[in-house]
Design a protein around this motif. Structure first.
Motif, PDB file in Angstrom:
ATOM      1  N   MET A   1       0.822  -1.195   0.000  1.00 27.54           N
ATOM      2  CA  MET A   1       0.000   0.000   0.000  1.00 27.54           C
ATOM      3  C   MET A   1       0.865   1.258   0.000  1.00 27.54           C
ATOM      4  SD  MET A   1      -3.402   0.802   0.645  1.00 27.54           S
ATOM      5  CE  MET A   1      -4.210   2.318   0.954  1.00 27.54           C
ATOM      6  N   SER A   2       1.982   1.213   0.729  1.00 31.24           N
ATOM      7  CA  SER A   2       2.861   2.370   0.806  1.00 31.24           C
ATOM      8  C   SER A   2       3.462   2.696  -0.559  1.00 31.24           C
ATOM      9  CB  SER A   2       3.966   2.126   1.826  1.00 31.24           C
ATOM     10  OG  SER A   2       4.803   3.236   1.880  1.00 31.24           O
ATOM     11  N   ALA A   3       3.854   1.656  -1.306  1.00 27.72           N
ATOM     12  CA  ALA A   3       4.408   1.866  -2.641  1.00 27.72           C
ATOM     13  C   ALA A   3       3.355   2.470  -3.556  1.00 27.72           C
ATOM     14  CB  ALA A   3       4.931   0.560  -3.217  1.00 27.72           C
ATOM     15  N   TYR A   4       2.116   2.029  -3.404  1.00 24.86           N
ATOM     16  CA  TYR A   4       1.019   2.573  -4.203  1.00 24.86           C
ATOM     17  C   TYR A   4       0.833   4.052  -3.895  1.00 24.86           C
ATOM     18  CZ  TYR A   4      -3.675   3.258  -6.038  1.00 24.86           C
ATOM     19  OH  TYR A   4      -4.763   3.730  -6.725  1.00 24.86           O
ATOM     20  N   THR A   5       0.900   4.405  -2.642  1.00 28.09           N
ATOM     21  CA  THR A   5       0.761   5.801  -2.237  1.00 28.09           C
ATOM     22  C   THR A   5       1.903   6.639  -2.784  1.00 28.09           C
ATOM     23  OG1 THR A   5      -0.375   5.110  -0.239  1.00 28.09           O
ATOM     24  CG2 THR A   5       0.495   7.323  -0.268  1.00 28.09           C
ATOM     25  N   ASN A   6       3.122   6.125  -2.684  1.00 28.20           N
ATOM     26  CA  ASN A   6       4.277   6.853  -3.209  1.00 28.20           C
ATOM     27  C   ASN A   6       4.170   7.024  -4.722  1.00 28.20           C
ATOM     28  OD1 ASN A   6       5.484   7.295  -0.764  1.00 28.20           O
ATOM     29  ND2 ASN A   6       6.753   5.451  -0.862  1.00 28.20           N
ATOM     30  N   ASP A   7       3.724   5.979  -5.419  1.00 27.38           N
ATOM     31  CA  ASP A   7       3.558   6.076  -6.864  1.00 27.38           C
ATOM     32  C   ASP A   7       2.494   7.116  -7.212  1.00 27.38           C
ATOM     33  OD1 ASP A   7       5.515   4.202  -7.355  1.00 27.38           O
ATOM     34  OD2 ASP A   7       4.104   2.537  -7.658  1.00 27.38           O
ATOM     35  N   ASN A   8       1.422   7.154  -6.444  1.00 27.71           N
ATOM     36  CA  ASN A   8       0.378   8.157  -6.679  1.00 27.71           C
ATOM     37  C   ASN A   8       0.906   9.565  -6.445  1.00 27.71           C
ATOM     38  OD1 ASN A   8      -1.578   6.365  -7.412  1.00 27.71           O
ATOM     39  ND2 ASN A   8      -2.606   6.337  -5.424  1.00 27.71           N
ATOM     40  N   LYS A   9       1.681   9.727  -5.379  1.00 24.45           N
ATOM     41  CA  LYS A   9       2.246  11.044  -5.081  1.00 24.45           C
ATOM     42  C   LYS A   9       3.172  11.508  -6.218  1.00 24.45           C
ATOM     43  CE  LYS A   9       2.084  10.903  -0.039  1.00 24.45           C
ATOM     44  NZ  LYS A   9       2.900  10.882   1.190  1.00 24.45           N
TER      45      LYS A   9
ATOM     46  N   GLU B   1       3.102  10.526  -9.344  1.00 22.99           N
ATOM     47  CA  GLU B   1       2.289  10.789 -10.535  1.00 22.99           C
ATOM     48  C   GLU B   1       1.545  12.118 -10.399  1.00 22.99           C
ATOM     49  OE1 GLU B   1       0.779  10.378 -14.324  1.00 22.99           O
ATOM     50  OE2 GLU B   1       2.439   9.350 -13.344  1.00 22.99           O
ATOM     51  N   ASP B   2       0.989  12.381  -9.214  1.00 24.18           N
ATOM     52  CA  ASP B   2       0.304  13.654  -8.975  1.00 24.18           C
ATOM     53  C   ASP B   2       1.266  14.827  -9.129  1.00 24.18           C
ATOM     54  OD1 ASP B   2      -2.056  12.323  -8.508  1.00 24.18           O
ATOM     55  OD2 ASP B   2      -1.925  12.488  -6.305  1.00 24.18           O
ATOM     56  N   PHE B   3       2.473  14.667  -8.619  1.00 19.88           N
ATOM     57  CA  PHE B   3       3.475  15.726  -8.727  1.00 19.88           C
ATOM     58  C   PHE B   3       3.869  15.949 -10.189  1.00 19.88           C
ATOM     59  CE2 PHE B   3       7.898  17.350  -8.373  1.00 19.88           C
ATOM     60  CZ  PHE B   3       7.593  18.536  -7.740  1.00 19.88           C
TER      61      PHE B   3
ATOM     62  N   GLU C   1       3.508  19.268 -15.070  1.00 22.30           N
ATOM     63  CA  GLU C   1       3.095  19.339 -16.477  1.00 22.30           C
ATOM     64  C   GLU C   1       2.010  20.400 -16.668  1.00 22.30           C
ATOM     65  OE1 GLU C   1       1.475  16.396 -20.000  1.00 22.30           O
ATOM     66  OE2 GLU C   1       2.372  15.530 -18.203  1.00 22.30           O
ATOM     67  N   ARG C   2       1.011  20.401 -15.793  1.00 24.17           N
ATOM     68  CA  ARG C   2      -0.100  21.366 -15.876  1.00 24.17           C
ATOM     69  C   ARG C   2       0.390  22.810 -15.801  1.00 24.17           C
ATOM     70  NH1 ARG C   2      -2.844  18.427 -12.140  1.00 24.17           N
ATOM     71  NH2 ARG C   2      -2.151  19.824 -10.508  1.00 24.17           N
ATOM     72  N   ASN C   3       1.422  23.036 -15.016  1.00 18.46           N
ATOM     73  CA  ASN C   3       1.908  24.395 -14.800  1.00 18.46           C
ATOM     74  C   ASN C   3       3.070  24.782 -15.698  1.00 18.46           C
ATOM     75  OD1 ASN C   3       0.278  25.545 -12.484  1.00 18.46           O
ATOM     76  ND2 ASN C   3       0.800  23.519 -11.727  1.00 18.46           N
TER      77      ASN C   3
END
Length: 96
Positions: A1-9, A11-13, A18-20
């Motif tokens: 679960m921790s790896a999933y959270t880190n991967d999400n973070k 990707e969000d970053f 990219e958006r900015n």
């Protein structure tokens, strides 16, 4: 679960960058540096100039000036407090 959270973070970053327009700006500056016929001795200065940042800033001098200005603000605030305290203590006389 921790790896999933880190991967999400991560990707969000990445999406945030990219958006900015950060990824495009960095890509352009790196391509420009790559294509520069005469490579600058200090690549970070080239990048700062390309991105519009000031080149020669004395950070320590700015920190010292900031500390001095904060000290002056505190000193002036104390003077204001000293001068307004007697006025606040005076009784208010009714209007005639």
């Amino acid at each position: 679960m921790s790896a999933y959270t880190n991967d999400n973070k991560k990707e969000d970053f990445r999406k945030y960058l990219e958006r900015n327009g950060v990824i495009d700006a960095l890509t352009k500056v790196l391509v420009g540096l790559y294509e520069e016929p005469e490579k600058p001795e200090v690549p970070t200065e080239y990048i700062k100039q390309f991105l519009g940042g000031p080149a020669d800033i004395d950070i320590e001098a700015l920190r010292n000036e900031n500390a001095e200005l904060k000290r002056k603000v505190e000193e002036l605030q104390q003077k204001i407090d000293e001068l307004t305290a007697p006025v606040a203590e005076q009784p208010v006389e009714p209007a005639q």
